[in-house]
Design a protein around this motif. Structure first.
Motif, PDB file in Angstrom:
ATOM      1  N   VAL A  92       0.881  -1.173   0.000  1.00 32.85           N
ATOM      2  CA  VAL A  92       0.000   0.000   0.000  1.00 32.85           C
ATOM      3  C   VAL A  92       0.915   1.219   0.000  1.00 32.85           C
ATOM      4  O   VAL A  92       1.164   1.847   1.036  1.00 32.85           O
ATOM      5  N   VAL A  93       1.433   1.544  -1.171  1.00 31.97           N
ATOM      6  CA  VAL A  93       2.505   2.536  -1.259  1.00 31.97           C
ATOM      7  C   VAL A  93       2.024   3.943  -0.926  1.00 31.97           C
ATOM      8  O   VAL A  93       2.836   4.815  -0.600  1.00 31.97           O
ATOM      9  N   GLY A  94       0.723   4.198  -0.978  1.00 35.90           N
ATOM     10  CA  GLY A  94       0.221   5.516  -0.620  1.00 35.90           C
ATOM     11  C   GLY A  94       0.383   5.858   0.846  1.00 35.90           C
ATOM     12  O   GLY A  94       0.251   7.023   1.239  1.00 35.90           O
ATOM     13  N   LEU A  95       0.674   4.870   1.683  1.00 34.07           N
ATOM     14  CA  LEU A  95       0.872   5.115   3.108  1.00 34.07           C
ATOM     15  C   LEU A  95       2.236   5.726   3.410  1.00 34.07           C
ATOM     16  O   LEU A  95       2.460   6.202   4.526  1.00 34.07           O
ATOM     17  N   ARG A  96       3.130   5.721   2.436  1.00 30.60           N
ATOM     18  CA  ARG A  96       4.509   6.153   2.676  1.00 30.60           C
ATOM     19  C   ARG A  96       4.954   7.094   1.552  1.00 30.60           C
ATOM     20  O   ARG A  96       4.511   6.973   0.417  1.00 30.60           O
ATOM     21  N   HIS A  97       5.868   7.958   1.860  1.00 33.19           N
ATOM     22  CA  HIS A  97       6.428   8.827   0.820  1.00 33.19           C
ATOM     23  C   HIS A  97       7.150   7.950  -0.203  1.00 33.19           C
ATOM     24  O   HIS A  97       7.840   6.992   0.152  1.00 33.19           O
ATOM     25  N   PRO A  98       7.016   8.266  -1.495  1.00 36.29           N
ATOM     26  CA  PRO A  98       7.668   7.441  -2.521  1.00 36.29           C
ATOM     27  C   PRO A  98       9.167   7.289  -2.357  1.00 36.29           C
ATOM     28  O   PRO A  98       9.721   6.238  -2.699  1.00 36.29           O
ATOM     29  N   LEU A  99       9.859   8.308  -1.839  1.00 40.55           N
ATOM     30  CA  LEU A  99      11.302   8.162  -1.646  1.00 40.55           C
ATOM     31  C   LEU A  99      11.628   7.141  -0.570  1.00 40.55           C
ATOM     32  O   LEU A  99      12.635   6.429  -0.655  1.00 40.55           O
ATOM     33  N   LEU A 100      10.778   7.069   0.457  1.00 38.18           N
ATOM     34  CA  LEU A 100      10.969   6.048   1.484  1.00 38.18           C
ATOM     35  C   LEU A 100      10.719   4.662   0.898  1.00 38.18           C
ATOM     36  O   LEU A 100      11.516   3.728   1.097  1.00 38.18           O
ATOM     37  N   THR A 101       9.621   4.510   0.161  1.00 33.15           N
ATOM     38  CA  THR A 101       9.327   3.227  -0.485  1.00 33.15           C
ATOM     39  C   THR A 101      10.440   2.835  -1.441  1.00 33.15           C
ATOM     40  O   THR A 101      10.879   1.678  -1.475  1.00 33.15           O
ATOM     41  N   ALA A 102      10.924   3.795  -2.226  1.00 28.40           N
ATOM     42  CA  ALA A 102      11.989   3.508  -3.186  1.00 28.40           C
ATOM     43  C   ALA A 102      13.273   3.077  -2.488  1.00 28.40           C
ATOM     44  O   ALA A 102      13.952   2.150  -2.940  1.00 28.40           O
ATOM     45  N   LYS A 103      13.610   3.742  -1.388  1.00 25.74           N
ATOM     46  CA  LYS A 103      14.816   3.359  -0.647  1.00 25.74           C
ATOM     47  C   LYS A 103      14.728   1.910  -0.181  1.00 25.74           C
ATOM     48  O   LYS A 103      15.681   1.125  -0.324  1.00 25.74           O
ATOM     49  N   GLU A 130      -5.600   7.179   8.269  1.00 22.75           N
ATOM     50  CA  GLU A 130      -5.808   8.295   9.188  1.00 22.75           C
ATOM     51  C   GLU A 130      -4.653   8.450  10.164  1.00 22.75           C
ATOM     52  O   GLU A 130      -4.190   9.568  10.425  1.00 22.75           O
ATOM     53  N   VAL A 131      -4.170   7.350  10.732  1.00 24.86           N
ATOM     54  CA  VAL A 131      -3.116   7.456  11.734  1.00 24.86           C
ATOM     55  C   VAL A 131      -1.795   7.924  11.116  1.00 24.86           C
ATOM     56  O   VAL A 131      -0.961   8.543  11.793  1.00 24.86           O
ATOM     57  N   LEU A 132      -1.618   7.662   9.808  1.00 26.00           N
ATOM     58  CA  LEU A 132      -0.397   8.082   9.123  1.00 26.00           C
ATOM     59  C   LEU A 132      -0.567   9.409   8.387  1.00 26.00           C
ATOM     60  O   LEU A 132       0.342   9.861   7.685  1.00 26.00           O
ATOM     61  N   GLY A 133      -1.737  10.022   8.543  1.00 26.48           N
ATOM     62  CA  GLY A 133      -1.951  11.354   7.981  1.00 26.48           C
ATOM     63  C   GLY A 133      -2.158  11.381   6.482  1.00 26.48           C
ATOM     64  O   GLY A 133      -1.846  12.373   5.827  1.00 26.48           O
ATOM     65  N   VAL A 134      -2.710  10.288   5.930  1.00 20.38           N
ATOM     66  CA  VAL A 134      -2.964  10.208   4.495  1.00 20.38           C
ATOM     67  C   VAL A 134      -4.474  10.224   4.262  1.00 20.38           C
ATOM     68  O   VAL A 134      -5.224   9.573   4.972  1.00 20.38           O
ATOM     69  N   ASP A 135      -4.907  10.969   3.256  1.00 15.59           N
ATOM     70  CA  ASP A 135      -6.334  11.118   2.957  1.00 15.59           C
ATOM     71  C   ASP A 135      -6.890   9.817   2.379  1.00 15.59           C
ATOM     72  O   ASP A 135      -6.592   9.447   1.243  1.00 15.59           O
ATOM     73  N   PHE A 136      -7.717   9.128   3.179  1.00 17.93           N
ATOM     74  CA  PHE A 136      -8.283   7.849   2.739  1.00 17.93           C
ATOM     75  C   PHE A 136      -9.184   8.019   1.521  1.00 17.93           C
ATOM     76  O   PHE A 136      -9.172   7.192   0.606  1.00 17.93           O
ATOM     77  N   GLU A 137      -9.966   9.069   1.489  1.00 19.00           N
ATOM     78  CA  GLU A 137     -10.912   9.261   0.396  1.00 19.00           C
ATOM     79  C   GLU A 137     -10.214   9.510  -0.936  1.00 19.00           C
ATOM     80  O   GLU A 137     -10.780   9.236  -1.993  1.00 19.00           O
ATOM     81  N   ARG A 138      -9.005  10.018  -0.877  1.00 21.01           N
ATOM     82  CA  ARG A 138      -8.260  10.306  -2.111  1.00 21.01           C
ATOM     83  C   ARG A 138      -7.136   9.300  -2.359  1.00 21.01           C
ATOM     84  O   ARG A 138      -6.171   9.575  -3.077  1.00 21.01           O
ATOM     85  N   ARG A 139      -7.278   8.119  -1.779  1.00 18.90           N
ATOM     86  CA  ARG A 139      -6.193   7.139  -1.865  1.00 18.90           C
ATOM     87  C   ARG A 139      -5.927   6.685  -3.303  1.00 18.90           C
ATOM     88  O   ARG A 139      -4.797   6.333  -3.650  1.00 18.90           O
ATOM     89  N   GLY A 140      -6.951   6.710  -4.161  1.00 19.26           N
ATOM     90  CA  GLY A 140      -6.728   6.346  -5.554  1.00 19.26           C
ATOM     91  C   GLY A 140      -5.829   7.346  -6.253  1.00 19.26           C
ATOM     92  O   GLY A 140      -4.877   6.974  -6.961  1.00 19.26           O
ATOM     93  N   ALA A 141      -6.112   8.614  -6.065  1.00 25.59           N
ATOM     94  CA  ALA A 141      -5.276   9.656  -6.670  1.00 25.59           C
ATOM     95  C   ALA A 141      -3.868   9.630  -6.095  1.00 25.59           C
ATOM     96  O   ALA A 141      -2.879   9.849  -6.814  1.00 25.59           O
ATOM     97  N   VAL A 142      -3.768   9.362  -4.791  1.00 25.18           N
ATOM     98  CA  VAL A 142      -2.448   9.258  -4.160  1.00 25.18           C
ATOM     99  C   VAL A 142      -1.652   8.108  -4.775  1.00 25.18           C
ATOM    100  O   VAL A 142      -0.455   8.239  -5.064  1.00 25.18           O
ATOM    101  N   LEU A 143      -2.331   6.974  -4.980  1.00 23.72           N
ATOM    102  CA  LEU A 143      -1.649   5.828  -5.583  1.00 23.72           C
ATOM    103  C   LEU A 143      -1.208   6.145  -7.010  1.00 23.72           C
ATOM    104  O   LEU A 143      -0.087   5.797  -7.410  1.00 23.72           O
ATOM    105  N   ASP A 144      -2.067   6.807  -7.769  1.00 21.69           N
ATOM    106  CA  ASP A 144      -1.696   7.151  -9.149  1.00 21.69           C
ATOM    107  C   ASP A 144      -0.403   7.959  -9.183  1.00 21.69           C
ATOM    108  O   ASP A 144       0.507   7.667  -9.967  1.00 21.69           O
TER     109      ASP A 144
END
Length: 307
Positions: A92-103, A130-144
């Motif tokens: 679920v890569v939207g839970l983390r900043h892409p640079l962290l995931t990439a590292k 919610e606990v990680l401060g990511v917008d659940f409703e916009r998770r599709g756009a975040v993933l894109d």
């Protein structure tokens, strides 16, 4: 027509009541290692690990709270295997900043000698976001956008660059780089949005357990979307099979399980190839680790040659 590739979601590392066998609740790292080694020896294309940061109490009875971290788990198994690929199904890569995931995943690919397949998905547990401060409703756009950012961050450049609505980075070097010149990125999910995302942004599609009768229409839709968008690169189409048991089971394996002689299983599974599926994720009914690894060995030796 090429043969079907076959992979497996690892036992033990996720223990949802939907699929966990009773023996897994008392299993641990040594069992994961044994299963990964069995997959390596039996010609499995990949072993896969799921991703959840935390499971809320309202879901814990059904999902359990046992979800091993995919990067740590796959890195551990990379060290005890030689050829099998390592799939996050799904991160679920939207839970983390892409640079962290990439590292994390670039390091995994580097350490494993280029065996990573990065499977990604939107996620479904609101409380994790919610606990990680990511917008659940916009998770599709975040993933894109995360996929676009990860394409850059997992590419060949030591100093990757991405400028988007949510993420903006440049001038930050990350080494080691992935061992692969191009890390395959497979998109998980069966909703219309997920299928469209896989078609337009993915190197592969990981369905969410779609029944056989539904797959041909979805595959046709995915291919049509790619053609309309002018995407010419190949896309690895996946499917999750029914539970399997090689041979005649001496116990109740459930009515949905496909069992019998190897030729019967092979004939049943070849139907996936006829639909346009490239790789199947198989699962086996088992009462213990040894029965599972025996099933995997029998599948690799007696079923796979006829796929």
């Amino acid at each position: 027509m090429s043969a079907l590739a076959y992979g497996i979601q690892l036992p033990v590392q996720s223990q949802s009541t939907l699929y966990t066998e009773p023996w897994e609740t008392a299993a641990g790292p040594e069992d994961l290692v044994a299963v990964a080694r069995a997959a390596d020896a039996a010609g499995f294309a990949y072993v896969a690990c799921c991703d959840h940061v935390g499971v809320p109490r309202r879901l814990a009875a059904a999902m359990s709270t046992v979800w091993y971290d995919p990067v740590a788990t796959l890195a551990h198994l990379a060290a005890v295997t030689e050829r099998v690929r390592l799939l996050s199904h799904v991160a679920v890569v939207g839970l983390r900043h892409p640079l962290l995931t990439a590292k994390q995943y670039a390091t995994l690919d580097h350490l494993s000698g280029g065996r990573l397949v990065l499977g990604v998905g939107a996620g479904h547990v609101r409380e994790e976001f919610e606990v990680l401060g990511v917008d659940f409703e916009r998770r599709g756009a975040v993933l894109d956008e995360s996929i676009d950012a990860l394409r850059a961050a997992l590419g060949p450049e030591e100093f990757p660059e991405h400028h988007g609505k949510r993420y903006d980075f440049a001038g930050l070097g990350q080494r080691p780089r992935p061992a692969q010149p191009y890390v395959p990125l497979w998109v998980g999910g069966s909703s219309p949005a997920a299928v469209r995302r896989a078609a337009l942004k993915g190197d592969g599609w990981l369905p969410q357990g779609d029944p056989r009768e539904r797959l041909p229409a979805v595959i046709a839709r995915l291919r049509a979307l790619r053609e309309e968008a002018g995407v010419e690169a190949p896309c690895t189409i996946g499917a999750i099979t029914e539970p399997l048991y090689v041979g005649r089971p001496g116990w109740d394996v459930g009515r949905r399980t496909v069992s019998g002689p190897p030729r019967v299983l092979a004939e049943s599974l070849r139907a996936y190839r006829a639909m346009g599926v490239d790789q199947i994720q198989v699962r086996f009914r088992s009462r213990g680790r040894t029965e599972l690894t025996d099933q995997m060995a029998a599948f690799g030796a007696e079923v796979a040659p006829d796929l």
